[in-house]
Design an enzyme around this catalytic site. Sequence first.
Site, PDB file in Angstrom:
ATOM      1  N   GLY A  59       9.562   3.438 -10.540  1.00 58.07           N
ATOM      2  CA  GLY A  59      10.430   4.666 -11.911  1.00 58.07           C
ATOM      3  C   GLY A  59       9.969   5.749 -11.889  1.00 58.07           C
ATOM      4  N   GLU A  60      10.391   6.732 -12.598  1.00 54.32           N
ATOM      5  CA  GLU A  60      10.694   8.338 -12.560  1.00 54.32           C
ATOM      6  C   GLU A  60      10.188   8.583 -14.270  1.00 54.32           C
ATOM      7  OE1 GLU A  60       9.447  11.160 -11.254  1.00 54.32           O
ATOM      8  OE2 GLU A  60       9.252  12.167 -13.094  1.00 54.32           O
ATOM      9  N   SER A  70       5.045  14.434  -6.002  1.00 56.55           N
ATOM     10  CA  SER A  70       4.912  13.977  -5.089  1.00 56.55           C
ATOM     11  C   SER A  70       5.970  14.735  -4.203  1.00 56.55           C
ATOM     12  CB  SER A  70       6.045  12.817  -5.308  1.00 56.55           C
ATOM     13  OG  SER A  70       4.783  11.323  -6.255  1.00 56.55           O
ATOM     14  N   LEU A  71       5.408  15.834  -3.357  1.00 55.16           N
ATOM     15  CA  LEU A  71       5.834  16.916  -3.119  1.00 55.16           C
ATOM     16  C   LEU A  71       6.457  16.210  -1.684  1.00 55.16           C
ATOM     17  CD1 LEU A  71       5.432  19.659  -3.688  1.00 55.16           C
ATOM     18  CD2 LEU A  71       3.581  19.582  -2.476  1.00 55.16           C
ATOM     19  N   HIS A  72       5.256  15.441  -0.492  1.00 56.33           N
ATOM     20  CA  HIS A  72       5.932  14.423   0.715  1.00 56.33           C
ATOM     21  C   HIS A  72       6.040  16.424   1.830  1.00 56.33           C
ATOM     22  CE1 HIS A  72       5.082  11.324  -1.375  1.00 56.33           C
ATOM     23  NE2 HIS A  72       5.934  11.096  -2.218  1.00 56.33           N
ATOM     24  N   GLU A 105       6.507  -3.999 -11.476  1.00 61.28           N
ATOM     25  CA  GLU A 105       5.030  -4.194 -11.249  1.00 61.28           C
ATOM     26  C   GLU A 105       4.336  -3.389 -12.015  1.00 61.28           C
ATOM     27  OE1 GLU A 105       5.935  -3.203  -6.825  1.00 61.28           O
ATOM     28  OE2 GLU A 105       7.313  -4.687  -6.294  1.00 61.28           O
ATOM     29  N   CYS A 148       4.876   0.946  -4.099  1.00 58.66           N
ATOM     30  CA  CYS A 148       5.924   1.172  -4.907  1.00 58.66           C
ATOM     31  C   CYS A 148       6.868   0.973  -4.337  1.00 58.66           C
ATOM     32  CB  CYS A 148       6.228   2.723  -5.107  1.00 58.66           C
ATOM     33  SG  CYS A 148       7.183   2.570  -6.534  1.00 58.66           S
ATOM     34  N   CYS A 154      14.849   7.954  -4.208  1.00 61.08           N
ATOM     35  CA  CYS A 154      13.842   8.797  -2.589  1.00 61.08           C
ATOM     36  C   CYS A 154      14.130   7.835  -1.115  1.00 61.08           C
ATOM     37  CB  CYS A 154      12.202   9.078  -2.876  1.00 61.08           C
ATOM     38  SG  CYS A 154      11.805   9.973  -4.518  1.00 61.08           S
ATOM     39  N   CYS A 175      11.637   5.129  -0.470  1.00 62.28           N
ATOM     40  CA  CYS A 175      10.668   4.718  -1.015  1.00 62.28           C
ATOM     41  C   CYS A 175      11.724   2.717  -1.301  1.00 62.28           C
ATOM     42  CB  CYS A 175      10.819   4.941  -2.737  1.00 62.28           C
ATOM     43  SG  CYS A 175       9.654   4.412  -4.180  1.00 62.28           S
ATOM     44  N   SER A 217       3.028  10.859 -12.724  1.00 63.82           N
ATOM     45  CA  SER A 217       3.050  10.978 -11.248  1.00 63.82           C
ATOM     46  C   SER A 217       4.686  11.847 -11.478  1.00 63.82           C
ATOM     47  CB  SER A 217       2.744  10.116 -10.027  1.00 63.82           C
ATOM     48  OG  SER A 217       3.608  10.216  -9.193  1.00 63.82           O
ATOM     49  N   CYS A 238      -2.057   0.785 -11.834  1.00 65.37           N
ATOM     50  CA  CYS A 238      -0.508   1.681 -12.232  1.00 65.37           C
ATOM     51  C   CYS A 238       0.097   0.900 -12.474  1.00 65.37           C
ATOM     52  CB  CYS A 238      -1.195   1.770 -10.265  1.00 65.37           C
ATOM     53  SG  CYS A 238       0.452   2.409  -9.814  1.00 65.37           S
ATOM     54  N   ASN A 279       3.531   3.340   3.727  1.00 68.20           N
ATOM     55  CA  ASN A 279       4.167   2.028   3.782  1.00 68.20           C
ATOM     56  C   ASN A 279       5.877   2.172   4.390  1.00 68.20           C
ATOM     57  OD1 ASN A 279       1.499   0.356   3.111  1.00 68.20           O
ATOM     58  ND2 ASN A 279       2.329   1.127   0.894  1.00 68.20           N
ATOM     59  N   CYS A 298      15.297   2.624 -10.367  1.00 67.36           N
ATOM     60  CA  CYS A 298      15.192   4.199 -10.199  1.00 67.36           C
ATOM     61  C   CYS A 298      15.973   5.325  -9.952  1.00 67.36           C
ATOM     62  CB  CYS A 298      13.445   4.639  -9.369  1.00 67.36           C
ATOM     63  SG  CYS A 298      13.523   6.233  -9.318  1.00 67.36           S
TER      64      CYS A 298
END
Length: 352
Positions: free
Chosen positions: A163-164, A216-218, A93, A335, A117, A120, A193, A106, A292, A113
């Site tokens: 992806g990372e 991306s801490l979260h 995407e 994502c 996570c 995600c 990111s 983006c 989301n 990935c």
Amino acid sequence: MVSRFDLDAGGLAGLLPDEPPYRVRQLRHGLLQGREPGELTDLPKPLRARLAEMHELQPGLRLVHEAAADGGDTVKWLWEVASAGSGAPPRVETVLMHYPGRTTVCVSSQAGCAMACSFCATGQLGFERHLTTGEIVEQVVRASSTAAAGGRRLGNVVFMGMGEPLANLDRVWQAVHVLHDDLGISARHLTISTVGVVPGIDRLAAADLPVNLAVSLHAATDDLRDELVPLGKRYPLGELVEACARYVQTTRRRLSFEWALIAGTNDTPQQAAALAPIARELRAHVNLIPLNPTPGYPATGSSPAAVRAFRDRLVQLGVNATIRRNRGTDIDAACGQLRASMAASPVQISRR
Ligand code: SAH
């Protein structure tokens, strides 16, 4: 897997051994403007016809679905890329976002990935393959052409799609150079990111362009972070924060933390209190966005009131924190979500 933006100037010259260097420059320039080889009318017609047939110059992305939302201010594409083996072609995407005074794309850096996570949509899919440099550049070129057709100039690129990026850093960094050197996007308008790949952060700190880093801490405690972000077990918060400090010190760039607010999970006063000293110490900006919802994770995003309360608490504790608007929620522009909702669908164009 070679597509039109995988060849640098030397690679293109190798394809056209009989052509003078200025022809190669014209070809590269035209492709980067989003034109098809057959449309490059500054080249002689027989050459154009030859170029249009070369398999190395074919596009790397095939359109599966295009959707617009927010009155045209958000455009999202789902592409198919070549499959690595015998399986179905993977899908990735790209999202174009117009804001007052700036336009951002983006981009995805991998199909699928491996970071897993829990919340995600891409993480729930698993890893398929790395995108090539050319496939990453092509996402930006296509978005840039769309923006230009609407009278807007694409000026910012964020590696926040599927992806990372730090797990595919060699190809991502080559793409960063094309965006910077050839498309003229400045390093301060490029943001990578990461979920927190510590060796990758150190490589970025030593790299030759000072791009922005978003982490991306979260979660600000290891127990909660390990639940949300499995990579936390390999690189605990202490090590991650130290790597961030090295990054900030070496590059002098601003660091930001991404925080997807999950109702009752990471929107608590305890998490705000644990996050505040980390963010203050690094002078990091905290971007808050309500989660989301995704099919594989039974939780909801924090309510608008809970999001504001978390923000206010951080601000009271001396942290620079802002709430980001969800973009294109009605077209699944988060994502991996368009892909998840479009499993095995034919080409479609939708406008909402
Ligand atoms: N792998 C990189 C970049 C891709 S994800 C990274 O983790 O940073 C881009 C951002 O979207 C990350 O901050 C990620 O945590 C966030 N994200 C993923 N799924 C989400 C969801 N369901 N709701 C809100 N944000 C999400």
